[in-house]
Design a protein around this motif. Structure first.
Motif, mmCIF file in Angstrom:
data_model
loop_
_atom_site.group_PDB
_atom_site.id
_atom_site.type_symbol
_atom_site.label_atom_id
_atom_site.label_comp_id
_atom_site.label_asym_id
_atom_site.label_seq_id
_atom_site.Cartn_x
_atom_site.Cartn_y
_atom_site.Cartn_z
ATOM 1 N N THR A 112 0.825 -1.219 0.000
ATOM 2 C CA THR A 112 0.000 0.000 0.000
ATOM 3 C C THR A 112 0.853 1.260 0.000
ATOM 4 O OG1 THR A 112 -0.231 -0.137 2.428
ATOM 5 C CG2 THR A 112 -1.976 -1.115 1.091
ATOM 6 N N GLU A 113 1.967 1.237 0.731
ATOM 7 C CA GLU A 113 2.869 2.397 0.707
ATOM 8 C C GLU A 113 3.523 2.533 -0.659
ATOM 9 O OE1 GLU A 113 3.381 4.664 3.041
ATOM 10 O OE2 GLU A 113 2.240 3.762 4.680
ATOM 11 N N THR A 114 3.846 1.411 -1.277
ATOM 12 C CA THR A 114 4.437 1.426 -2.618
ATOM 13 C C THR A 114 3.460 2.000 -3.638
ATOM 14 O OG1 THR A 114 5.924 -0.428 -2.207
ATOM 15 C CG2 THR A 114 5.271 -0.052 -4.498
ATOM 16 N N ALA A 115 2.214 1.542 -3.583
ATOM 17 C CA ALA A 115 1.228 2.035 -4.542
ATOM 18 C C ALA A 115 1.043 3.542 -4.421
ATOM 19 C CB ALA A 115 -0.099 1.317 -4.343
ATOM 20 N N GLN A 116 1.032 4.043 -3.190
ATOM 21 C CA GLN A 116 0.920 5.494 -2.995
ATOM 22 C C GLN A 116 2.072 6.208 -3.693
ATOM 23 O OE1 GLN A 116 -1.507 7.263 -0.592
ATOM 24 N NE2 GLN A 116 -0.900 8.779 -2.100
ATOM 25 N N TYR A 117 3.279 5.692 -3.511
ATOM 26 C CA TYR A 117 4.457 6.299 -4.136
ATOM 27 C C TYR A 117 4.362 6.246 -5.658
ATOM 28 C CZ TYR A 117 9.221 6.690 -5.889
ATOM 29 O OH TYR A 117 10.337 7.058 -6.621
#
Length: 399
Positions: free
Chosen positions: A333-338
């Motif tokens: 989820t943090e990766t997708a935000q980035y």
């Protein structure tokens, strides 16, 4: 697990799901109203045989399905996932009567399910929930309720639910809710019971919430809503296990949803930077752009591998599922935000225009970092599991 590769049949199935999402599900999604349950979309998910797979597939298949749907149609992905989240406790812990009544209708899309755990003051700290299940002393025990009670524990066979739930996906339009209520005050996670509550129970009302995310979210009010032992999922006072077991399954697949969105953003970026002329050449020829797309791809693939590994661990019954699930959900989820944010930056103003793919993904990508345990909660779970393993190892070595 240090490496992971999908079988040819799995790759072919993912491609088939992406095609179905683009050709048959996206047109229905586009006709839906933001913030409302799209029953036509659910029915098509049932017709295509995707909803029934929620109850016949393992965690890895669930992740592959969610990632593939998210790549082409986030609305279809979310509709499917919410059915699974709300109905999995019934599938895993329900009685034969509960399963027979609801699971066929969930599978064909004619009944909408919802998972009602969060409250206005008990979101990330789910063990602090206060929705009260008070013994209904005015309701005489029936033979059926008493028989069901014998399978749970000595105590009341009927309760009244009083309190509120908030941030509940599919509320207030769901046909039934998996509701977690406090049956033993002051007992923390040990005093919670899971109930299957049909939406037409007297005293149960709800209101929609206008949220950034386009899928339906609402609040529920319980005014002495009647439930009996026949409505219990699992065992009385052990509902927190029902909740955590469901989340351990679905957290990696939330990561899969995020990976699907990240891949869609990356694909759009590769196409745009190839077609876009800037500074005397193609955008992709600028080193700063090329390095950004490389970083986006690197993070997306790393998240994908962690999601697959966590799902496989769940399917194999590994002892470290809570840690792996938390890691997969957190990283993905943090990766997708980035990745989505970088994609917007590389597209420029066009990506912020209403109706653009990235404008849509930008609104979708924020919520998964909060729901089913915020990123901070996932870090807490990871640390707790690491220290628990260390303490167990130390104790074993010293014995």
């Amino acid at each position: 697990m240090t490496a992971f590769s999908l079988e040819p049949a799995q790759l072919a199935w993912c491609a088939e799901v992406r095609a179905l999402a683009a050709e048959r599900l996206r047109p229905l999604a586009e006709k839906g109203e933001p913030g409302r349950v799209n029953r036509a979309l659910l029915a098509e998910l049932g017709t295509l045989g995707l909803l029934p797979r929620l109850f016949t597939s393992g965690a890895l298949d669930l992740c592959l399905m969610r990632e593939s749907l998210a790549h082409a149609c986030t609305e279809a992905e979310t509709a499917l996932a919410l059915q699974g989240l709300g109905a999995h406790p019934v599938h895993a812990h329900g009685t034969e009567a509960q399963r027979a009544r609801w699971l066929p209708r969930v599978s064909d899309g004619s009944a909408v399910a919802a998972f009602a755990l969060s409250e206005p003051d008990a979101g990330s700290d789910a063990a602090a929930l206060t929705l009260a299940a008070e013994p209904d002393t005015d309701r005489p025990d029936t033979g059926a309720a008493s028989a069901s009670l014998a399978a749970h524990r000595d105590g009341p066979s009927a309760w009244r639910l009083t309190g509120e739930k908030c941030w509940i996906s599919n509320a207030p339009e769901a046909d039934f809710y998996t509701v977690f209520a406090r049956t033993t005050p002051g007992a923390g996670a040990r005093g919670v019971t899971a109930f299957l509550v049909p939406a037409d129970r007297p005293g149960l009302t709800g209101t929609p919430l206008d949220m950034l995310s386009p899928h339906p979210i609402g609040a529920l009010s319980f005014d002495a809503v009647p439930v009996t032992a026949d409505d219990v999922l699992g065992e009385a006072d052990r509902g927190f296990r029902v909740a955590m077991g469901t989340l351990n399954l679905f957290r990696p697949s939330v990561g899969a949803f995020a990976v699907g969105m990240a891949q869609a953003a990356l694909d759009a970026t590769l196409a745009h930077t190839t077609a876009r002329e800037a500074f005397g050449g193609r955008l992709r020829d600028l080193q700063t752009v090329a390095h950004q797309t490389a970083e986006m791809a690197l993070r997306t693939e790393a998240a994908r591998l962690m999601v697959y590994a966590a799902a496989t661990a769940y399917d194999e019954g590994a002892p470290d599922v809570p840690r792996r699930s938390a890691m997969a959900k957190l990283l993905a989820t943090e990766t997708a935000q980035y990745v989505v944010d970088r994609a917007v930056q590389l597209h420029g103003a066009r990506a912020l225009r209403r109706g653009h793919l990235l404008e849509h993904l930008y609104r979708e990508v924020r919520a998964p970092r909060v729901y089913e345990g915020a990123s901070e909660v996932q870090r807490g779970i990871i640390a707790k599991e690491l220290y628990r393993t260390l303490d167990a190892t130390t104790e074993e070595a010293g014995s």
